[in-house]
Design a protein around this motif. Structure first.
Motif, PDB file in Angstrom:
ATOM      1  N   GLU A   1     -17.621  40.195  62.881  1.00  0.00           N
ATOM      2  CA  GLU A   1     -17.693  38.765  63.208  1.00  0.00           C
ATOM      3  C   GLU A   1     -19.075  38.382  63.723  1.00  0.00           C
ATOM      4  O   GLU A   1     -19.581  37.305  63.404  1.00  0.00           O
ATOM      5  CB  GLU A   1     -16.620  38.415  64.239  1.00  0.00           C
ATOM      6  CG  GLU A   1     -15.215  38.492  63.697  1.00  0.00           C
ATOM      7  CD  GLU A   1     -14.145  38.287  64.752  1.00  0.00           C
ATOM      8  OE1 GLU A   1     -13.027  37.901  64.376  1.00  0.00           O
ATOM      9  OE2 GLU A   1     -14.417  38.513  65.966  1.00  0.00           O
ATOM     10  N   THR A   2     -19.676  39.263  64.490  1.00  0.00           N
ATOM     11  CA  THR A   2     -21.009  38.984  65.035  1.00  0.00           C
ATOM     12  C   THR A   2     -22.055  38.946  63.929  1.00  0.00           C
ATOM     13  O   THR A   2     -22.912  38.065  63.901  1.00  0.00           O
ATOM     14  CB  THR A   2     -21.380  40.043  66.090  1.00  0.00           C
ATOM     15  OG1 THR A   2     -20.425  39.976  67.151  1.00  0.00           O
ATOM     16  CG2 THR A   2     -22.774  39.813  66.645  1.00  0.00           C
ATOM     17  N   LEU A   3     -21.980  39.881  63.006  1.00  0.00           N
ATOM     18  CA  LEU A   3     -22.990  39.975  61.956  1.00  0.00           C
ATOM     19  C   LEU A   3     -22.811  38.952  60.844  1.00  0.00           C
ATOM     20  O   LEU A   3     -23.799  38.447  60.316  1.00  0.00           O
ATOM     21  CB  LEU A   3     -22.989  41.383  61.355  1.00  0.00           C
ATOM     22  CG  LEU A   3     -23.725  42.405  62.183  1.00  0.00           C
ATOM     23  CD1 LEU A   3     -23.388  43.809  61.749  1.00  0.00           C
ATOM     24  CD2 LEU A   3     -25.222  42.152  62.069  1.00  0.00           C
ATOM     25  N   ALA A   4     -21.584  38.665  60.471  1.00  0.00           N
ATOM     26  CA  ALA A   4     -21.363  37.825  59.289  1.00  0.00           C
ATOM     27  C   ALA A   4     -20.641  36.524  59.587  1.00  0.00           C
ATOM     28  O   ALA A   4     -20.483  35.698  58.694  1.00  0.00           O
ATOM     29  CB  ALA A   4     -20.580  38.621  58.242  1.00  0.00           C
ATOM     30  N   GLY A   5     -20.164  36.339  60.802  1.00  0.00           N
ATOM     31  CA  GLY A   5     -19.432  35.122  61.129  1.00  0.00           C
ATOM     32  C   GLY A   5     -17.941  35.246  60.915  1.00  0.00           C
ATOM     33  O   GLY A   5     -17.162  34.562  61.567  1.00  0.00           O
ATOM     34  N   SER A   6     -17.545  36.119  59.990  1.00  0.00           N
ATOM     35  CA  SER A   6     -16.123  36.342  59.736  1.00  0.00           C
ATOM     36  C   SER A   6     -15.936  37.730  59.139  1.00  0.00           C
ATOM     37  O   SER A   6     -16.867  38.294  58.545  1.00  0.00           O
ATOM     38  CB  SER A   6     -15.553  35.300  58.772  1.00  0.00           C
ATOM     39  OG  SER A   6     -16.001  35.553  57.447  1.00  0.00           O
ATOM     40  N   VAL A   7     -14.742  38.253  59.277  1.00  0.00           N
ATOM     41  CA  VAL A   7     -14.421  39.555  58.705  1.00  0.00           C
ATOM     42  C   VAL A   7     -14.530  39.492  57.184  1.00  0.00           C
ATOM     43  O   VAL A   7     -15.089  40.392  56.548  1.00  0.00           O
ATOM     44  CB  VAL A   7     -13.023  40.024  59.158  1.00  0.00           C
ATOM     45  CG1 VAL A   7     -12.573  41.246  58.379  1.00  0.00           C
ATOM     46  CG2 VAL A   7     -13.028  40.320  60.649  1.00  0.00           C
ATOM     47  N   GLY A   8     -14.022  38.424  56.582  1.00  0.00           N
ATOM     48  CA  GLY A   8     -14.075  38.295  55.126  1.00  0.00           C
ATOM     49  C   GLY A   8     -15.491  38.320  54.578  1.00  0.00           C
ATOM     50  O   GLY A   8     -15.772  38.988  53.577  1.00  0.00           O
ATOM     51  N   ASP A   9     -16.395  37.607  55.235  1.00  0.00           N
ATOM     52  CA  ASP A   9     -17.790  37.604  54.795  1.00  0.00           C
ATOM     53  C   ASP A   9     -18.434  38.978  54.984  1.00  0.00           C
ATOM     54  O   ASP A   9     -19.246  39.412  54.167  1.00  0.00           O
ATOM     55  CB  ASP A   9     -18.590  36.538  55.543  1.00  0.00           C
ATOM     56  CG  ASP A   9     -18.249  35.126  55.082  1.00  0.00           C
ATOM     57  OD1 ASP A   9     -17.586  34.964  54.024  1.00  0.00           O
ATOM     58  OD2 ASP A   9     -18.640  34.178  55.788  1.00  0.00           O
ATOM     59  N   PHE A  10     -18.054  39.686  56.051  1.00  0.00           N
ATOM     60  CA  PHE A  10     -18.595  41.016  56.272  1.00  0.00           C
ATOM     61  C   PHE A  10     -18.082  41.988  55.216  1.00  0.00           C
ATOM     62  O   PHE A  10     -18.842  42.826  54.709  1.00  0.00           O
ATOM     63  CB  PHE A  10     -18.254  41.514  57.681  1.00  0.00           C
ATOM     64  CG  PHE A  10     -19.024  42.742  58.083  1.00  0.00           C
ATOM     65  CD1 PHE A  10     -20.323  42.643  58.539  1.00  0.00           C
ATOM     66  CD2 PHE A  10     -18.443  43.995  58.024  1.00  0.00           C
ATOM     67  CE1 PHE A  10     -21.046  43.775  58.929  1.00  0.00           C
ATOM     68  CE2 PHE A  10     -19.143  45.131  58.408  1.00  0.00           C
ATOM     69  CZ  PHE A  10     -20.450  45.018  58.859  1.00  0.00           C
ATOM     70  N   VAL A  11     -16.807  41.885  54.852  1.00  0.00           N
ATOM     71  CA  VAL A  11     -16.248  42.744  53.806  1.00  0.00           C
ATOM     72  C   VAL A  11     -17.010  42.517  52.497  1.00  0.00           C
ATOM     73  O   VAL A  11     -17.318  43.472  51.775  1.00  0.00           O
ATOM     74  CB  VAL A  11     -14.727  42.512  53.638  1.00  0.00           C
ATOM     75  CG1 VAL A  11     -14.200  43.186  52.381  1.00  0.00           C
ATOM     76  CG2 VAL A  11     -13.978  43.004  54.866  1.00  0.00           C
ATOM     77  N   GLN A  12     -17.340  41.279  52.209  1.00  0.00           N
ATOM     78  CA  GLN A  12     -18.133  40.990  51.012  1.00  0.00           C
ATOM     79  C   GLN A  12     -19.482  41.704  51.087  1.00  0.00           C
ATOM     80  O   GLN A  12     -19.937  42.296  50.106  1.00  0.00           O
ATOM     81  CB  GLN A  12     -18.335  39.490  50.862  1.00  0.00           C
ATOM     82  CG  GLN A  12     -19.119  39.110  49.620  1.00  0.00           C
ATOM     83  CD  GLN A  12     -19.251  37.609  49.456  1.00  0.00           C
ATOM     84  OE1 GLN A  12     -18.488  36.827  49.990  1.00  0.00           O
ATOM     85  NE2 GLN A  12     -20.245  37.214  48.689  1.00  0.00           N
ATOM     86  N   GLN A  13     -20.120  41.673  52.262  1.00  0.00           N
ATOM     87  CA  GLN A  13     -21.392  42.377  52.440  1.00  0.00           C
ATOM     88  C   GLN A  13     -21.208  43.885  52.275  1.00  0.00           C
ATOM     89  O   GLN A  13     -22.078  44.567  51.708  1.00  0.00           O
ATOM     90  CB  GLN A  13     -21.983  42.065  53.810  1.00  0.00           C
ATOM     91  CG  GLN A  13     -22.485  40.651  53.950  1.00  0.00           C
ATOM     92  CD  GLN A  13     -23.005  40.368  55.355  1.00  0.00           C
ATOM     93  OE1 GLN A  13     -23.263  41.267  56.155  1.00  0.00           O
ATOM     94  NE2 GLN A  13     -23.150  39.086  55.667  1.00  0.00           N
ATOM     95  N   MET A  14     -20.092  44.415  52.757  1.00  0.00           N
ATOM     96  CA  MET A  14     -19.814  45.846  52.596  1.00  0.00           C
ATOM     97  C   MET A  14     -19.735  46.211  51.117  1.00  0.00           C
ATOM     98  O   MET A  14     -20.290  47.229  50.689  1.00  0.00           O
ATOM     99  CB  MET A  14     -18.510  46.228  53.305  1.00  0.00           C
ATOM    100  CG  MET A  14     -18.583  46.164  54.817  1.00  0.00           C
ATOM    101  SD  MET A  14     -16.967  46.372  55.604  1.00  0.00           S
ATOM    102  CE  MET A  14     -16.638  48.103  55.290  1.00  0.00           C
ATOM    103  N   ASN A  15     -19.055  45.380  50.332  1.00  0.00           N
ATOM    104  CA  ASN A  15     -18.933  45.659  48.900  1.00  0.00           C
ATOM    105  C   ASN A  15     -20.262  45.508  48.177  1.00  0.00           C
ATOM    106  O   ASN A  15     -20.565  46.276  47.251  1.00  0.00           O
ATOM    107  CB  ASN A  15     -17.846  44.779  48.280  1.00  0.00           C
ATOM    108  CG  ASN A  15     -16.474  45.277  48.656  1.00  0.00           C
ATOM    109  OD1 ASN A  15     -16.166  46.462  48.515  1.00  0.00           O
ATOM    110  ND2 ASN A  15     -15.642  44.394  49.169  1.00  0.00           N
ATOM    111  N   GLU A  16     -21.079  44.563  48.602  1.00  0.00           N
ATOM    112  CA  GLU A  16     -22.417  44.421  48.023  1.00  0.00           C
ATOM    113  C   GLU A  16     -23.264  45.654  48.343  1.00  0.00           C
ATOM    114  O   GLU A  16     -24.007  46.155  47.486  1.00  0.00           O
ATOM    115  CB  GLU A  16     -23.092  43.152  48.540  1.00  0.00           C
ATOM    116  CG  GLU A  16     -22.461  41.882  48.004  1.00  0.00           C
ATOM    117  CD  GLU A  16     -22.904  40.613  48.723  1.00  0.00           C
ATOM    118  OE1 GLU A  16     -23.734  40.684  49.671  1.00  0.00           O
ATOM    119  OE2 GLU A  16     -22.403  39.533  48.346  1.00  0.00           O
ATOM    120  N   GLU A  17     -23.152  46.153  49.573  1.00  0.00           N
ATOM    121  CA  GLU A  17     -23.901  47.358  49.963  1.00  0.00           C
ATOM    122  C   GLU A  17     -23.378  48.571  49.207  1.00  0.00           C
ATOM    123  O   GLU A  17     -24.163  49.419  48.771  1.00  0.00           O
ATOM    124  CB  GLU A  17     -23.810  47.577  51.478  1.00  0.00           C
ATOM    125  CG  GLU A  17     -24.621  48.731  51.995  1.00  0.00           C
ATOM    126  CD  GLU A  17     -26.139  48.516  51.957  1.00  0.00           C
ATOM    127  OE1 GLU A  17     -26.840  49.363  52.520  1.00  0.00           O
ATOM    128  OE2 GLU A  17     -26.628  47.540  51.352  1.00  0.00           O
TER     129      GLU A  17
END
Length: 167
Positions: A65-81
């Motif tokens: 939440e701190t890094l991406a604003g939401s868990v969903g947005d962070f999961v998207q970043q995880m998949n991009e990485e």
């Protein structure tokens, strides 16, 4: 979750001393936890200790939440990485690693990710071998039982889910 947090610290998006406000969602996250409370700010460093040593799912949500604003947005970043690292047998559907039919990886991908973390973030590697961590007066053991069985083991992660068992 850890790798993206390490990257954010390295690139100045976060500092280890930065205080994180804990959301109700993070507090309510099931599974292993460090018992975060919304009233008490927690440093990124403490959250990383909880995430890595205690496998704290509440810390994973707070960092996401701190890094991406939401868990969903962070999961998207995880998949991009994962795609950037060519982890072709991996798809993330949450930040905790808890069982989900759309959350999976291969042993080969996890090995590639582990080697990448060891090579790219050696300053964080000692966290993985730390046997205990105390937060809010609660001392917890590292979930990696191999650290207690073999003096040559230096860390990274083990885990358990209902669908995968111990791994």
């Amino acid at each position: 979750t850890a790798e993206l947090t390490f990257s954010a610290v390295r690139h100045g998006q976060l500092t280890l001393e930065q205080a994180v406000l804990i959301s109700a969602r993070a507090k309510a996250t099931p599974g292993s936890r460090m018992y975060l409370t919304p009233e008490q700010p927690v440093s990124v460093d403490e959250l990383l200790h909880g995430l890595i040593i205690e496998s704290a799912n509440d810390a994973a949500v707070a960092l996401a939440e701190t890094l991406a604003g939401s868990v969903g947005d962070f999961v998207q970043q995880m998949n991009e990485e994962a795609a950037r690292l060519t982890l072709t047998g991996t798809h993330f559907n949450n930040v905790t690693g808890l069982s989900d039919p759309q959350h999976y990886s291969t042993a080969a991908d996890l090995m590639r990710l582990a080697l990448y973390v060891m090579r790219e973030y050696p300053e964080f590697f000692p966290l993985f071998g730390q046997r205990y961590y105390t937060y809010a007066g609660i001392t917890q053991r590292n979930r990696n039982e191999l650290l207690f069985r073999d003096p040559h083991v230096d860390g990274l992660k083990t885990g358990h889910t209902e669908s995968a068992g111990f791994c």
